[in-house]
Design a protein around this motif. Structure first.
Motif, PDB file in Angstrom:
ATOM      1  N   SER A 194     -57.694  43.935   0.131  1.00  0.00           N
ATOM      2  CA  SER A 194     -58.220  45.328  -0.012  1.00  0.00           C
ATOM      3  C   SER A 194     -57.826  46.058   1.593  1.00  0.00           C
ATOM      4  N   GLU A 195     -57.146  46.902   1.259  1.00  0.00           N
ATOM      5  CA  GLU A 195     -57.031  47.964   2.532  1.00  0.00           C
ATOM      6  C   GLU A 195     -58.298  48.672   2.762  1.00  0.00           C
ATOM      7  N   VAL A 196     -58.854  49.210   1.448  1.00  0.00           N
ATOM      8  CA  VAL A 196     -60.253  49.739   1.274  1.00  0.00           C
ATOM      9  C   VAL A 196     -60.759  49.163   0.151  1.00  0.00           C
ATOM     10  N   SER A 197     -62.224  48.967   0.191  1.00  0.00           N
ATOM     11  CA  SER A 197     -63.045  48.782  -1.128  1.00  0.00           C
ATOM     12  C   SER A 197     -64.255  49.359  -1.060  1.00  0.00           C
ATOM     13  N   GLY A 198     -65.028  49.284  -2.010  1.00  0.00           N
ATOM     14  CA  GLY A 198     -66.214  49.983  -2.321  1.00  0.00           C
ATOM     15  C   GLY A 198     -66.782  49.698  -3.659  1.00  0.00           C
ATOM     16  N   VAL A 199     -68.106  50.313  -3.743  1.00  0.00           N
ATOM     17  CA  VAL A 199     -68.768  50.283  -4.947  1.00  0.00           C
ATOM     18  C   VAL A 199     -68.907  51.816  -5.423  1.00  0.00           C
ATOM     19  N   MET A 200     -69.142  51.952  -6.759  1.00  0.00           N
ATOM     20  CA  MET A 200     -69.674  53.332  -7.498  1.00  0.00           C
ATOM     21  C   MET A 200     -70.554  53.100  -8.416  1.00  0.00           C
ATOM     22  N   PHE A 201     -71.263  54.041  -8.592  1.00  0.00           N
ATOM     23  CA  PHE A 201     -72.437  54.068  -9.673  1.00  0.00           C
ATOM     24  C   PHE A 201     -71.977  55.470 -10.698  1.00  0.00           C
ATOM     25  N   SER A 202     -71.976  55.194 -11.971  1.00  0.00           N
ATOM     26  CA  SER A 202     -71.733  56.243 -12.741  1.00  0.00           C
ATOM     27  C   SER A 202     -72.849  57.341 -12.906  1.00  0.00           C
ATOM     28  N   ILE A 203     -73.772  57.133 -12.329  1.00  0.00           N
ATOM     29  CA  ILE A 203     -74.706  57.994 -12.257  1.00  0.00           C
ATOM     30  C   ILE A 203     -75.494  58.028 -10.930  1.00  0.00           C
ATOM     31  N   ASP A 204     -76.225  58.943 -10.262  1.00  0.00           N
ATOM     32  CA  ASP A 204     -76.665  59.024  -8.767  1.00  0.00           C
ATOM     33  C   ASP A 204     -77.834  57.922  -8.985  1.00  0.00           C
ATOM     34  N   LEU A 258     -66.016  53.928 -17.871  1.00  0.00           N
ATOM     35  CA  LEU A 258     -66.803  52.760 -18.073  1.00  0.00           C
ATOM     36  C   LEU A 258     -68.091  52.908 -18.523  1.00  0.00           C
ATOM     37  N   GLN A 259     -68.958  53.967 -18.284  1.00  0.00           N
ATOM     38  CA  GLN A 259     -70.268  54.021 -18.709  1.00  0.00           C
ATOM     39  C   GLN A 259     -70.115  54.558 -20.291  1.00  0.00           C
ATOM     40  N   LYS A 260     -68.868  55.271 -20.682  1.00  0.00           N
ATOM     41  CA  LYS A 260     -68.921  55.714 -22.044  1.00  0.00           C
ATOM     42  C   LYS A 260     -68.489  54.315 -22.857  1.00  0.00           C
ATOM     43  N   HIS A 261     -67.508  53.431 -22.418  1.00  0.00           N
ATOM     44  CA  HIS A 261     -67.294  52.427 -22.928  1.00  0.00           C
ATOM     45  C   HIS A 261     -68.333  51.297 -23.176  1.00  0.00           C
ATOM     46  N   TYR A 262     -69.266  51.164 -22.265  1.00  0.00           N
ATOM     47  CA  TYR A 262     -70.390  50.512 -22.441  1.00  0.00           C
ATOM     48  C   TYR A 262     -71.592  51.078 -22.933  1.00  0.00           C
ATOM     49  N   TYR A 263     -71.534  52.458 -23.089  1.00  0.00           N
ATOM     50  CA  TYR A 263     -72.935  53.262 -23.626  1.00  0.00           C
ATOM     51  C   TYR A 263     -73.927  52.838 -22.442  1.00  0.00           C
ATOM     52  N   PHE A 264     -73.804  52.864 -21.383  1.00  0.00           N
ATOM     53  CA  PHE A 264     -74.779  52.657 -20.387  1.00  0.00           C
ATOM     54  C   PHE A 264     -74.232  52.924 -18.955  1.00  0.00           C
ATOM     55  N   PRO A 265     -75.131  53.349 -18.254  1.00  0.00           N
ATOM     56  CA  PRO A 265     -74.799  53.794 -16.876  1.00  0.00           C
ATOM     57  C   PRO A 265     -74.464  52.376 -16.030  1.00  0.00           C
ATOM     58  N   GLN A 266     -73.155  52.391 -15.281  1.00  0.00           N
ATOM     59  CA  GLN A 266     -72.573  51.275 -14.786  1.00  0.00           C
ATOM     60  C   GLN A 266     -72.538  51.175 -13.127  1.00  0.00           C
ATOM     61  N   ASP A 267     -72.718  50.015 -12.603  1.00  0.00           N
ATOM     62  CA  ASP A 267     -72.696  49.782 -11.032  1.00  0.00           C
ATOM     63  C   ASP A 267     -71.241  48.886 -10.965  1.00  0.00           C
ATOM     64  N   CYS A 268     -70.213  49.642 -10.493  1.00  0.00           N
ATOM     65  CA  CYS A 268     -68.839  49.115 -10.226  1.00  0.00           C
ATOM     66  C   CYS A 268     -68.410  48.587  -8.955  1.00  0.00           C
ATOM     67  N   GLU A 269     -67.718  47.670  -8.680  1.00  0.00           N
ATOM     68  CA  GLU A 269     -67.115  47.620  -7.446  1.00  0.00           C
ATOM     69  C   GLU A 269     -65.598  47.509  -7.628  1.00  0.00           C
ATOM     70  N   TRP A 270     -64.684  48.245  -6.548  1.00  0.00           N
ATOM     71  CA  TRP A 270     -63.433  48.653  -6.684  1.00  0.00           C
ATOM     72  C   TRP A 270     -62.667  48.134  -5.581  1.00  0.00           C
ATOM     73  N   ALA A 271     -61.332  48.192  -5.331  1.00  0.00           N
ATOM     74  CA  ALA A 271     -60.608  47.781  -4.245  1.00  0.00           C
ATOM     75  C   ALA A 271     -59.443  48.421  -4.226  1.00  0.00           C
ATOM     76  N   LYS A 272     -58.584  48.621  -3.229  1.00  0.00           N
ATOM     77  CA  LYS A 272     -57.343  49.409  -3.047  1.00  0.00           C
ATOM     78  C   LYS A 272     -56.262  48.540  -2.478  1.00  0.00           C
ATOM     79  N   THR A 300     -68.004  45.020 -13.021  1.00  0.00           N
ATOM     80  CA  THR A 300     -68.870  46.312 -13.546  1.00  0.00           C
ATOM     81  C   THR A 300     -70.206  45.621 -13.891  1.00  0.00           C
ATOM     82  N   ARG A 301     -71.268  46.243 -14.095  1.00  0.00           N
ATOM     83  CA  ARG A 301     -72.569  45.749 -14.580  1.00  0.00           C
ATOM     84  C   ARG A 301     -73.277  46.921 -14.827  1.00  0.00           C
ATOM     85  N   PRO A 302     -74.391  46.613 -15.719  1.00  0.00           N
ATOM     86  CA  PRO A 302     -75.319  47.938 -16.044  1.00  0.00           C
ATOM     87  C   PRO A 302     -76.236  48.071 -14.743  1.00  0.00           C
ATOM     88  N   ILE A 303     -76.437  49.442 -14.398  1.00  0.00           N
ATOM     89  CA  ILE A 303     -77.434  49.636 -13.540  1.00  0.00           C
ATOM     90  C   ILE A 303     -79.010  49.201 -13.721  1.00  0.00           C
TER      91      ILE A 303
END
Length: 759
Positions: A191-201, A290-304, A314-317
């Protein structure tokens, strides 16, 4: 003999494989199959773990030791953990297990290569919707070579018995024997850059915003909270970037010479935005999908890596309901200590990580070994937290950290526990004094020096008075999860105006037609009836209006057996759904009716609402199906219809004549179909406007015609939870009730009370 399979590659895994490959493994396989950019890899299944324990004859010893361990004794817990982990780390692999792992590693690496891989634990109780095992088991980066891989696999297995993992299972009443562990081996993303994201706040519980955080280098630092990340907030639907907070990052985690080390970020990059605006939007769209796929808000990790974005987890929030609890908990904390008057200027500021107010004496922890200092009601202050801090965090009235962002360990755990939290203060441990009384405002990200006073008591009593204000307009709530029924039922709310079926059906896990084909329809009915009973019992005698299933074909296909029974449609929103489905497949609809009838034998506060009705004739056919089950035999039963298609508005009088007791306006679908737009399509979402003249005309017409016919009218879309001016209009037009999100109950009731006074 080892039970097969020992290995499963991601391409052969989906979400139904959690018992075999754990939550993380199942999610990675599911994402790979769904076309998300996931690095290639495989899972070492729990069959390998079981075979390893059997080979070394240690399973019985481990569970006997754990059965007599006092997890509240840190010294005893540490000794037991070390003893068990040593047993695992020193164990011998069964030959067929080690051979299978090495063969799969070679297949992943390619000819004459030894790939760098990430080796990550995946427990079978991990990444579920109601518990968060985040960070509790081991992960290893930049692993290369057969021998190193096998060493790290054993380390992952051993990490199931760290002090924090043992403590967490006991605290959450999870049997040690019931949790097993798979190991994920996936190609390393440098990863040059990496992080996390939530499909809701997750901080504000705002379902219309996506939260993204990023750091230079590998992503472990962001979860550990050892650096303050960039923070980007994106609007759902339009994918407009609402805000950007760029951090000054001086250190990063990188791979050098086969090792993962910390090194300085080049000076020219330290204060730069980590990813482009285009990449922010690209990530936000992945989160939304991802939220639409799992029908639930998601907590995701990503990398570039080399300009390409990857989703690595990804996992449920797990913290959504905790956000709603935190405010009540904070008030309780204040009452226990006396009310606190804070200074006007905060002594420390940071990122708002978990809302609520918490007051208490400061306890500064520089390292995990100091957690014994924290007593119930203290404010825990630390450079950052890790899973080792959890026992102390559970006692704290609030948490403050120097480092970390809104997706750091401190933030996630605080939200799960419902504890106010401020992170990324930079100077909390130096500015706050040991033992001093402070007040932490987790919603504003501020910490104040506090002193006792009774001044705030009036404010809290005023708040309680607002909560208990009676209104002629009923305030109902939208719900889906049985686990929240008891909690929400305790609030000052008049009932459930929209009980969504989809979450309950998804939890049953099997397509209803498949259940019928497998002769398991009784099990299907039993499970649905049990969930419905949970809601009806919690709210009794207040009404609970169950909206029958409105899965679209693409959503139904994700259930077990769904691909066999569901067509592939070009536009599922306008396809085989709602009332048309009940008429076409009455045997499926009858399963729901049977569950409703059973529940109503004890709880007559359960009612039925029919979604997506295309014509009065279609509604009449559905009504006859309901009548056949005998539900109309008792006058207490109410038959509702959703208003979400323009024809429902235009022909509302004709629908009423069929025989309905009430209507509920689904403002989301109605707005899209009135305006010919799609709020989930970024190209046209800006046209979505629930307060446009056309939509307002439709709302007023439905309410007026229902009032004239003596039929109840309600609204259950997002709009009344969001727009106070719209709420006032609805009240003036004479709407009977509003059904809103749980986090809006108090605020909307206050707005309704004001509007009623103005009439």
């Amino acid at each position: 003999m080892v039970t097969l399979p020992v290995i499963k590659f991601f391409k052969d895994i989906d979400k139904h494989d959690t018992p075999l490959v754990g939550g993380k493994g199942a999610n990675l396989g599911e994402m790979a199959k769904a076309g998300f950019p996931v690095p290639n890899g495989f899972a070492i299944t729990i069959n390998a773990y079981d075979a390893f324990l059997a080979e070394n004859e240690i399973a019985k010893k481990i569970y006997e030791i754990l059965s007599v361990t006092d997890v509240n004794d840190p010294i005893q817990l540490g000794d037991v953990s070390a003893k068990i982990q040593k047993m695992v780390v020193n164990g011998k692999f069964p030959d067929d297990v080690s051979q299978a792992i090495i063969a799969s590693y070679k297949k992943l690496s390619g000819v004459f290569k030894k790939a760098l891989v990430a080796v990550r634990s995946s427990a079978t109780a991990e990444d579920s919707g109601d518990t968060s095992f985040a960070g509790q088991q081991a992960s290893f980066l930049n692993v290369q070579g057969d021998a190193n891989l096998l060493v790290n696999v054993r380390e992952c297995w051993a990490s199931l018995f760290t002090p924090r993992s043992i403590f967490y299972r006991v605290e959450n009443k999870i049997k040690h024997e019931s949790v097993k562990i798979s190991v994920i081996v996936m190609k390393m993303v440098q990863s040059e850059v990496s992080g996390v994201m939530f499909s809701i706040d997750p901080v504000k519980n705002d379902k219309e915003r996506i939260l993204i955080e990023s750091v230079w280098g590998l992503g472990e630092m962001i979860v550990q909270g050892s650096v303050v990340p960039d923070n980007y907030v994106v609007q759902k639907g339009t994918f407009a970037i609402l805000s950007k907070e760029i951090s000054d990052q001086s250190i990063q985690l990188t791979k050098e010479g086969g090792k993962t080390i910390e090194r300085e970020v080049p000076q020219k990059l330290r204060d730069k935005q980590k990813i482009t605006d285009g990449e922010i939007v690209e990530l936000a769209k992945y989160a939304d999908k991802l939220q639409k796929h799992y029908y639930f808000p998601q907590d995701c990790e990503w990398a570039k890596e080399k300009g390409k974005l990857y989703i690595v987890q990804t996992r449920p929030i797990t913290t959504i309901s905790a956000v709603d609890r935190s405010e009540a908990k904070a008030v309780k904390t204040q009452k226990g200590m006396g009310f606190v008057k804070t200074t006007e200027i905060p002594i420390v500021t940071g990122a708002a990580a978990s809302p609520g107010l918490g007051t208490g004496p400061v306890k500064i922890l520089k390292r995990p070994k100091e957690i014994g200092k924290v007593q119930k009601g203290d404010v825990l202050v630390a450079p950052m937290t890790s899973p080792d801090y959890v026992p102390a965090m559970k006692k704290a009235a609030a948490i403050v950290t120097d480092e970390g962002g809104q997706t750091s360990h401190a933030a996630i755990v605080s939200r799960e526990l419902g504890i106010p939290c401020v992170v990324g203060t930079h100077d909390g441990t130096s500015k706050l004094k040991e033992g001093s009384i402070v007040t932490v405002d987790g919603a504003l990200g501020q910490v104040f020096v506090g002193a006792k006073t009774v001044k705030q008591e009036a404010a809290i009593k005023l708040k309680e008075k607002i909560v208990k204000t009676k209104t002629a307009t009923k305030i109902y709530v939208n719900l889906a999860e049985p686990e929240r029924a008891q909690e929400i039922a305790k609030q000052y709310v008049d009932g459930v105006g929209l009980l969504r079926a989809e979450f309950m059906i998804a939890n049953i896990g099997i397509h209803p037609k498949q259940a019928i084909a497998d002769k398991k329809q009784d099990i299907f009915i039993d499970k649905l009836a049990d969930d419905l009973t949970t809601f009806c019992k919690a709210f009794y005698p207040r009404p609970v209006t169950y909206r029958a299933t409105d899965f679209k074909t693409n959503e139904y296909r994700s259930l077990k057996g769904g691909a066999t029974w569901e067509p592939v449609e070009p536009n599922p929103m306008l396809g085989f759904r709602g009332a048309f489905r009940y008429v076409s497949s009455p045997e499926v609809f009858n399963l729901e009716l049977a569950a409703i009838k059973r529940v109503r034998e004890k709880y007559d506060n359960l009612h039925l609402m029919i979604p997506f009705v295309r014509s009065p004739e279609e509604l009449a056919k559905v009504r006859r199906l309901v009548a056949t089950e005998g539900l109309f035999e008792k006058s207490s039963f109410k038959f509702w219809m959703m208003v979400e298609i323009p024809v429902n508005v235009i022909q509302i009088e004709d629908f009423i004549k069929v025989g309905i007791d009430g209507v509920s306006i689904g403002s989301n679908d109605l707005t899209m179909l009135m305006q010919g737009t799609d709020r989930d399509n970024s190209e046209v979402a800006q046209e979505f406007n629930e307060r446009s003249p056309a939509v307002l005309w439709a709302l007023k017409r439905v309410i007026t015609k229902c009032n004239a016919a003596g039929v109840t009218s309600s609204i259950c879309g997002q709009a009344p939870s969001t727009y106070e001016d719209l709420v006032k209009k609805l009240v003036r037009w004479g709407i009977t009730s509003l059904s809103i999100n749980p986090d809006s109950i108090n605020r909307v009731r206050g707005v309704v009370a004001e509007a009623e006074k103005e009439i």
